[in-house]
Scaffold this motif. Structure first.
Motif, PDB file in Angstrom:
ATOM      1  N   GLY A  11      53.414 -30.150 -15.022  1.00 21.02           N
ATOM      2  CA  GLY A  11      53.217 -28.908 -15.767  1.00 21.02           C
ATOM      3  C   GLY A  11      52.259 -29.111 -16.921  1.00 21.02           C
ATOM      4  O   GLY A  11      52.293 -30.141 -17.606  1.00 21.02           O
ATOM      5  N   ALA A  12      51.383 -28.118 -17.109  1.00 19.82           N
ATOM      6  CA  ALA A  12      50.444 -28.141 -18.245  1.00 19.82           C
ATOM      7  C   ALA A  12      50.551 -26.827 -19.003  1.00 19.82           C
ATOM      8  O   ALA A  12      49.560 -26.258 -19.455  1.00 19.82           O
ATOM      9  CB  ALA A  12      49.024 -28.385 -17.750  1.00 19.82           C
ATOM     10  N   ILE A  14      52.770 -24.812 -22.264  1.00 19.61           N
ATOM     11  CA  ILE A  14      52.887 -25.207 -23.677  1.00 19.61           C
ATOM     12  C   ILE A  14      53.855 -26.380 -23.825  1.00 19.61           C
ATOM     13  O   ILE A  14      53.661 -27.240 -24.700  1.00 19.61           O
ATOM     14  CB  ILE A  14      53.293 -24.004 -24.576  1.00 19.61           C
ATOM     15  N   GLY A  16      54.768 -28.795 -21.275  1.00 19.78           N
ATOM     16  CA  GLY A  16      54.203 -30.004 -20.662  1.00 19.78           C
ATOM     17  C   GLY A  16      53.051 -30.554 -21.487  1.00 19.78           C
ATOM     18  O   GLY A  16      52.933 -31.774 -21.691  1.00 19.78           O
ATOM     19  N   ILE A  33      50.005 -32.930 -14.584  1.00 24.85           N
ATOM     20  CA  ILE A  33      49.584 -32.378 -13.280  1.00 24.85           C
ATOM     21  C   ILE A  33      50.034 -30.919 -13.207  1.00 24.85           C
ATOM     22  O   ILE A  33      51.194 -30.607 -13.499  1.00 24.85           O
ATOM     23  CB  ILE A  33      50.250 -33.152 -12.124  1.00 24.85           C
ATOM     24  N   ASP A  34      49.123 -30.040 -12.818  1.00 28.62           N
ATOM     25  CA  ASP A  34      49.507 -28.630 -12.666  1.00 28.62           C
ATOM     26  C   ASP A  34      48.885 -28.063 -11.399  1.00 28.62           C
ATOM     27  O   ASP A  34      47.721 -28.347 -11.097  1.00 28.62           O
ATOM     28  CB  ASP A  34      49.071 -27.808 -13.881  1.00 28.62           C
ATOM     29  N   CYS A  48      54.902 -13.714 -25.408  1.00 28.21           N
ATOM     30  CA  CYS A  48      54.586 -12.913 -26.601  1.00 28.21           C
ATOM     31  C   CYS A  48      54.295 -13.826 -27.786  1.00 28.21           C
ATOM     32  O   CYS A  48      53.804 -13.370 -28.819  1.00 28.21           O
ATOM     33  CB  CYS A  48      55.741 -11.975 -26.952  1.00 28.21           C
ATOM     34  N   VAL A 197      52.745 -30.916  -7.007  1.00 25.39           N
ATOM     35  CA  VAL A 197      53.683 -32.021  -6.774  1.00 25.39           C
ATOM     36  C   VAL A 197      54.667 -31.587  -5.692  1.00 25.39           C
ATOM     37  O   VAL A 197      55.291 -30.522  -5.790  1.00 25.39           O
ATOM     38  CB  VAL A 197      54.447 -32.359  -8.080  1.00 25.39           C
ATOM     39  N   HIS A 230      59.693 -23.128 -12.406  1.00 24.29           N
ATOM     40  CA  HIS A 230      59.896 -23.952 -11.199  1.00 24.29           C
ATOM     41  C   HIS A 230      60.759 -25.180 -11.486  1.00 24.29           C
ATOM     42  O   HIS A 230      60.907 -26.044 -10.623  1.00 24.29           O
ATOM     43  CB  HIS A 230      58.551 -24.430 -10.631  1.00 24.29           C
ATOM     44  N   ILE A 234      61.828 -28.675  -9.026  1.00 21.38           N
ATOM     45  CA  ILE A 234      61.444 -30.072  -9.292  1.00 21.38           C
ATOM     46  C   ILE A 234      62.701 -30.931  -9.446  1.00 21.38           C
ATOM     47  O   ILE A 234      62.756 -32.064  -8.951  1.00 21.38           O
ATOM     48  CB  ILE A 234      60.550 -30.152 -10.554  1.00 21.38           C
ATOM     49  N   ASP A 343      56.550 -11.472 -15.787  1.00 20.15           N
ATOM     50  CA  ASP A 343      56.550 -12.935 -15.617  1.00 20.15           C
ATOM     51  C   ASP A 343      57.990 -13.447 -15.600  1.00 20.15           C
ATOM     52  O   ASP A 343      58.933 -12.642 -15.515  1.00 20.15           O
ATOM     53  CB  ASP A 343      55.713 -13.616 -16.706  1.00 20.15           C
ATOM     54  N   TYR A 345      61.177 -16.112 -16.999  1.00 19.71           N
ATOM     55  CA  TYR A 345      61.788 -17.073 -17.916  1.00 19.71           C
ATOM     56  C   TYR A 345      62.409 -18.172 -17.048  1.00 19.71           C
ATOM     57  O   TYR A 345      62.898 -17.892 -15.950  1.00 19.71           O
ATOM     58  CB  TYR A 345      62.949 -16.459 -18.708  1.00 19.71           C
ATOM     59  N   THR A 369      63.798 -23.220 -20.885  1.00 22.35           N
ATOM     60  CA  THR A 369      63.311 -22.725 -22.183  1.00 22.35           C
ATOM     61  C   THR A 369      63.716 -21.267 -22.448  1.00 22.35           C
ATOM     62  O   THR A 369      63.501 -20.762 -23.552  1.00 22.35           O
ATOM     63  CB  THR A 369      61.780 -22.903 -22.305  1.00 22.35           C
ATOM     64  N   GLY A 371      63.018 -18.184 -22.278  1.00 17.63           N
ATOM     65  CA  GLY A 371      62.261 -17.094 -22.909  1.00 17.63           C
ATOM     66  C   GLY A 371      62.093 -17.234 -24.406  1.00 17.63           C
ATOM     67  O   GLY A 371      61.652 -16.293 -25.070  1.00 17.63           O
ATOM     68  N   ASN A 372      62.439 -18.428 -24.954  1.00 17.28           N
ATOM     69  CA  ASN A 372      62.390 -18.495 -26.424  1.00 17.28           C
ATOM     70  C   ASN A 372      61.888 -19.827 -26.980  1.00 17.28           C
ATOM     71  O   ASN A 372      62.182 -20.153 -28.126  1.00 17.28           O
ATOM     72  CB  ASN A 372      63.767 -18.172 -27.007  1.00 17.28           C
ATOM     73  N   GLN A 373      61.111 -20.582 -26.186  1.00 17.49           N
ATOM     74  CA  GLN A 373      60.741 -21.909 -26.683  1.00 17.49           C
ATOM     75  C   GLN A 373      59.244 -22.118 -26.866  1.00 17.49           C
ATOM     76  O   GLN A 373      58.825 -23.231 -27.173  1.00 17.49           O
ATOM     77  CB  GLN A 373      61.308 -22.993 -25.764  1.00 17.49           C
TER      78      GLN A 373
END
Ligand code: FAD
Length: 434
Positions: A11-12, A14, A16, A33-34, A48, A197, A230, A234, A343, A345, A369, A371-373
């Motif tokens: 993941g790339a 925020i 990762g 890796i993304d 947001c 991956v 995802h 994983i 989208d 969460y 996360t 919806g709040n991280q």
């Protein structure tokens, strides 16, 4: 063909990117890796990006406060230039409405006091003077739009609110991810895009790297799951899901993009409004618009989805959210044309993230996360780097949780709070509020 790294981060986004950046700052040869074409193209692209300090737990408030300083000092935090420019923090303030659900913010105010975060308490009359466009009547608890009670006041005035002036948002979340990438690359980090991956490699009972869809193997003794919505896929790939008491799932969410009321410059005169009484939140958006989201009131259905196969169109939720916000801001237009984003969460069972090791040595996770991280990513990167460093040096985190020192707020974070093995945190709001 295989390549060797110290750590591979899946993941790339925020999260990762933050983990990659902090590991690289410590001298690790990292690879993010993304499967998407660039950093921050996953769920982070539609965040947001609100930076607020009111969480239901002391730990949540402390993480947000600590991260805030990194957002203020973002170029130094990243520590490298970016040819695309730097993301920046926009200070708007945040109004938080008191209601029964949030215990009239008694705990939140105590946590803010403890961290010396400034706020102002407002009664309904003061609130009406402070933000004249706000209706101070009580409408909650929220109900569905088809309920005859929808939009009707349910009592007298709301119990009041707090205004937290230092709150705000990050202007360009995707750019923030790109900044992290550049910061990471300026050390010893690398990024690989358009690469999915499909397998977690396992050697002698520990993570040994990943296999990509084209068959390439990337080797590392440390693999971090930062795959956002995802994440559960994983974790299943790594075979660690059964060893988790708290798990993650993908939840569909809609955010509405609506014009500000006529005659009101919402960027100048408005603020973030977090309102459990109407079950909605809003923040100013450039071009004199508002972003309106849900605070997950109990009456609303929760649509758990397969992140690779779900309907990305708006539902009845879109109009419901705007109408809920219009209870608080009666002059808010309710457009026929629905604009905004749909989208996902990555939600944990108690809406508090999992920053942890796993039952597979060498395999770590920064997931759930909920919806709040976004706001907490700078601290999550540091906390994960500390956790990985200690555990790889032999520390038994499950039995003796790593303690992590916050640099700015100068307190100690018990990383065990975010364990996959915890009982659900009873003081969570079980919503996006964390
Ligand atoms: C609509 C919305 C509004 C939000 N608002 C706020 C807010 O105001 N404030 C706040 O603090 N937080 C907010 N959040 C939450 C915050 O944005 C997220 O917590 C954060 O962006 C998650 O980042 P991430 O890096 O974990 O996930 P992502 O950004 O989704 O990154 C995960 C990456 O993993 C990649 N990936 C997945 N599987 C694979 C695979 N098999 N192989 C390779 N790559 C893979 C994906 O392509 C993706 O790019 C919001 C979220 C949403 C969706």
């Amino acid at each position: 063909m295989s390549k060797q790294y110290d750590a591979i981060i899946i993941g790339a986004g925020i999260i990762g990117g933050a983990v990659g950046l902090e590991l690289a700052k410590r001298g690790s040869r990292t690879l993010n890796i993304d499967k998407l074409p660039a950093a921050g193209y996953g769920s982070t692209s539609n965040t947001c990006a609100i930076i607020r300090f009111h969480y239901s737990t002391a730990e949540g408030v402390a993480m947000a406060r600590e991260s805030y300083y990194s957002w203020l000092d973002w170029p130094k935090h990243v520590g490298a230039p970016d040819e695309k420019g730097m993301a920046h923090y926009i200070n708007t303030g945040c109004l938080v409405i008191k209601n029964e659900e949030n215990d009239y913010l008694e705990n939140v105010m105590a946590y803010l006091d403890d961290l010396k975060v400034a706020y102002r308490e407002l009664g309904p009359k003061e609130l009406a003077e402070f933000l004249p466009f706000v209706d101070t009547r009580q409408f909650g608890p929220p109900v569905l739009a088809e309920d005859p009670r929808f939009g009707q006041p349910t009592g007298g005035a709301i119990a009041g609110a707090i205004y937290v002036p230092e709150s705000g948002f990050v202007n360009d979340p995707q750019l923030a991810c790109h900044n992290q990438q550049r910061g990471c690359e300026a050390r010893s980090g690398q990024f690989l895009f358009n690469a999915e991956v499909v397998e977690i490699l396992n050697e002698d009972g520990r993570a040994a790297g990943v296999k990509l869809a084209d068959g390439t193997e990337m080797l590392a003794p440390v693999v971090v799951n930062a795959a956002g919505p995802h994440s559960f896929k994983i974790n299943r790939m790594a075979g660690v899901e059964d060893g988790m008491r708290i798990r993650t799932r993908a939840l569909k969410r809609e955010v509405c993009h609506v014009p500000a009321p006529k005659g009101l410059d919402f960027n100048l005169q408005g603020t973030i409004i977090s309102d459990g009484d109407t079950g909605s939140y809003a923040r100013p958006e450039v071009g004199n618009n508002l972003l309106v989201g849900s605070q997950d009131p109990e009456c609303d259905a929760r649509e758990w989805v397969d992140p690779d196969d779900y309907d990305q169109s708006f539902t009845v939720q879109w109009k419901t959210q705007v109408m809920r916000k219009a209870q608080r801001i009666p002059s808010l237009p309710i457009p026929e044309q629905q604009r905004g984003v749909v989208d996902l969460y990555d939600v944990s069972d108690d809406w508090i993230p999992i920053y942890d090791v796993s039952d597979l040595p060498g395999f770590y996770m920064a997931v759930g996360t909920s919806g709040n991280q976004f706001k907490n990513a700078p601290v999550v990167g540091k906390l994960m780097a500390e956790l990985i460093g200690k555990v790889e040096a032999g520390h038994d985190h499950d039995n003796d949780p790593v303690q992590f020192n916050f640099a700015y707020t100068r307190r100690t974070c018990n990383v065990g709070f975010f364990s996959r093995l915890r009982e659900v945190h009873q003081d969570s709001s079980y919503t996006v509020m964390g």
